[in-house]
Write a protein that holds these residues in place. Structure first.
Motif, PDB file in Angstrom:
ATOM      1  N   MET A 214       0.872  -1.186   0.000  1.00 48.68           N
ATOM      2  CA  MET A 214       0.000   0.000   0.000  1.00 48.68           C
ATOM      3  C   MET A 214       0.905   1.232   0.000  1.00 48.68           C
ATOM      4  O   MET A 214       1.781   1.361   0.850  1.00 48.68           O
ATOM      5  CB  MET A 214      -0.821   0.028   1.296  1.00 48.68           C
ATOM      6  N   ALA A 218      -4.190   3.235   4.738  1.00 45.97           N
ATOM      7  CA  ALA A 218      -5.622   3.307   4.382  1.00 45.97           C
ATOM      8  C   ALA A 218      -6.423   4.107   5.409  1.00 45.97           C
ATOM      9  O   ALA A 218      -7.492   4.641   5.089  1.00 45.97           O
ATOM     10  CB  ALA A 218      -6.193   1.900   4.251  1.00 45.97           C
ATOM     11  N   GLU A 238      -3.710  -3.088  -4.211  1.00 46.41           N
ATOM     12  CA  GLU A 238      -4.143  -3.017  -2.803  1.00 46.41           C
ATOM     13  C   GLU A 238      -4.822  -1.679  -2.538  1.00 46.41           C
ATOM     14  O   GLU A 238      -5.808  -1.609  -1.798  1.00 46.41           O
ATOM     15  CB  GLU A 238      -2.940  -3.216  -1.867  1.00 46.41           C
ATOM     16  N   LEU A 239      -4.293  -0.621  -3.142  1.00 45.60           N
ATOM     17  CA  LEU A 239      -4.896   0.707  -2.950  1.00 45.60           C
ATOM     18  C   LEU A 239      -6.317   0.743  -3.503  1.00 45.60           C
ATOM     19  O   LEU A 239      -7.247   1.227  -2.848  1.00 45.60           O
ATOM     20  CB  LEU A 239      -4.035   1.784  -3.637  1.00 45.60           C
TER      21      LEU A 239
END
Ligand SMILES: NC(=O)c1ccc[n+]([C@@H]2O[C@H](COP(=O)([O-])OP(=O)(O)OC[C@H]3O[C@@H](n4cnc5c(N)ncnc54)[C@H](O)[C@@H]3O)[C@@H](O)[C@H]2O)c1
Ligand SMILES: O=C(O)[C@]1(O)C[C@@H](O)[C@@H](O)[C@H](O)C1
Length: 290
Positions: A214, A218, A238-239
Motif C-alpha cells: 500500500m 488506508a 491493494e490501494l
C-alpha cells in the motif's frame, strides 16, 4: 501488397517493451474496424540499442514505410530534438509518447496526459477537483499532474521520496499553470495533506506485482476521497481494493493505459476507436496473464 495509404505499420520504441499490451490493443481495435494494422514492439534492450538512438531508429523507420510510433522510457524526452513539430501540450509537458510520420515529417503528441484526462472525465465524472494529493512525481506522474491541472485542479500537492525531483516538478508545473497552486510536500505530510484533499492520485510503482503493498496508510482515506491509481499490473491494486472497500469513488490504472492507446489510435488512423471495447480487450489480456 499494401502501401502507406492502405495500411498501418506502427511501432513502440522503448526499453523492455516486449510484453507491452499496447500493440495488441491497437491491432485488435484495427481488426474490428477492418483496418490493416501491424504494431510491433521495438525493444531497445532486446536489440542492444541505447535510448539516444531513438532519432536514428525513427529515420530508418521512415525509410522503411512506418506510419507512426509510440515512444516510452527512456525516450520520451530524448525524442523531442528529432521532431519537426510538437503539439502544444507535449511541448509544455516536455514529453512525447506518440510520433506521427506524415509527408516525411515527424510530429509529436502526448497521449499519456490526454488519456488520463479523458479517464478522469469519464471514469470519475463530477468529482471535486479543488485539492488533490499526488503521490509519485516520476515519468507517469509528470503526465498525470499535467492532466490534473489541465482538467481544472486548483491546488495540487506532489509527494515523492525524491525531494529534489518533487520540488523541480512542482516548480515546472506552477510555471505552466500560474493561476494554480502546485506545491511539493514530504511523505511525512501526507496525512495532513489528505485531510484537506478531495482526491488522491497514485503514481509510484508501489502495488505492482514486483512491488506489492500500500503506498499510503488506508486509515488516512475516507469515503469522501476519490482515488485514482496508475498501476495496472495488477489492475486491482491493494490501494484500489482498500479504496473500494471504504466506499471511495475509484479509477484503476487500466483507464490511463487504455486512454493513451485510444488517443494514439485515433491520431494515427483518424478513425474513432471504441474505448469500451479496447478496455474489455485490455482486461482480457491481463486476465490471461499477458
Ligand atoms: N497506467 C498507465 O498508463 C501507466 C503508464 C506509465 C507508467 N505506469 C505505472 O506508473 C508507475 C510509475 O511509473 P513511472 O514511469 O512514473 O516510474 P518512475 O520511476 O519514473 O517514477 C516513480 C516515482 O515514484 C517515486 N516513489 C517510489 N516509491 C515511492 C513511495 N513509496 N512514496 C513516494 N514516492 C515513491 C520515485 O521516487 C519516483 O519519482 C509504475 O507502476 C508504472 O507501471 C502506468
Ligand atoms: O503500454 C506501454 O507499453 C506504453 O509504453 C506505456 C506508456 O509509456 C505509453 O506512453 C506508451 O504509448 C505505451
Amino acid at each position: 501488397m499494401s502501401t502507406l495509404a492502405e495500411s498501418y505499420l506502427v511501432g513502440l520504441i522503448g526499453d523492455g517493451v516486449t510484453p507491452s499490451l499496447t500493440p495488441p490493443m491497437h491491432e485488435a481495435e484495427a481488426d474490428a474496424h477492418g483496418i490493416r494494422y501491424l504494431y510491433r514492439p521495438i525493444d531497445l534492450a532486446a536489440i542492444g540499442r541505447p535510448g539516444s538512438d531513438v532519432g536514428t531508429l525513427l529515420s530508418s523507420a521512415r525509410e522503411l514505410g512506418f506510419n507512426a510510433f509510440n515512444i516510452t522510457h527512456p525516450c520520451k524526452q530524448l525524442v523531442l530534438m528529432h521532431l519537426d513539430s510538437v503539439s502544444v501540450d507535449a511541448e509544455r509537458l516536455g514529453a512525447v509518447n506518440t510520433v506521427l510520420i506524415r509527408d516525411g515529417r515527424f510530429h509529436g503528441e502526448n497521449t499519456d496526459f490526454s488519456g488520463f484526462a479523458h479517464a478522469l472525465r469519464t471514469g470519475l465524472p463530477g468529482v471535486a477537483l479543488d485539492r488533490v494529493v499526488q503521490l509519485g512525481a516520476g515519468g507517469a506522474g509528470a503526465a498525470v499532474a499535467y492532466a490534473l491541472l489541465a482538467s481544472g485542479v486548483r491546488h495540487l500537492t506532489l509527494i515523492d521520496l525524491d525531494a529534489e525531483r518533487t520540488r523541480e516538478r512542482a516548480a515546472a508545473l506552477a510555471a505552466l499553470f500560474p493561476d494554480r497552486a502546485v506545491v511539493a510536500a514530504s511523505p511525512d505530510d501526507i496525512g495532513h495533506e489528505l485531510a484537506a484533499a478531495d482526491g488522491l492520485v497514485h503514481a509510484t510503482p508501489v502495488g505492482m506485482h514486483q512491488h506489492p503493498g500500500m503506498p499510503v496508510d488506508a486509515r488516512l482515506l475516507s469515503p469522501r476521497h476519490w482515488v485514482a491509481d496508475v498501476v495496472y499490473r495488477p489492475v486491482e491494486t491493494e490501494l484500489v481494493r482498500a479504496a473500494v472497500a471504504l466506499g471511495c469513488r475509484v479509477l484503476d490504472g487500466g483507464h490511463m493505459a487504455v486512454g493513451q492507446a485510444v488517443d494514439a489510435f485515433r491520431l494515427i488512423t483518424g478513425v474513432e476507436p471504441d474505448a469500451g471495447r479496447m478496455r474489455h480487450h485490455f482486461l482480457d489480456l491481463l486476465a490471461k496473464g499477458l
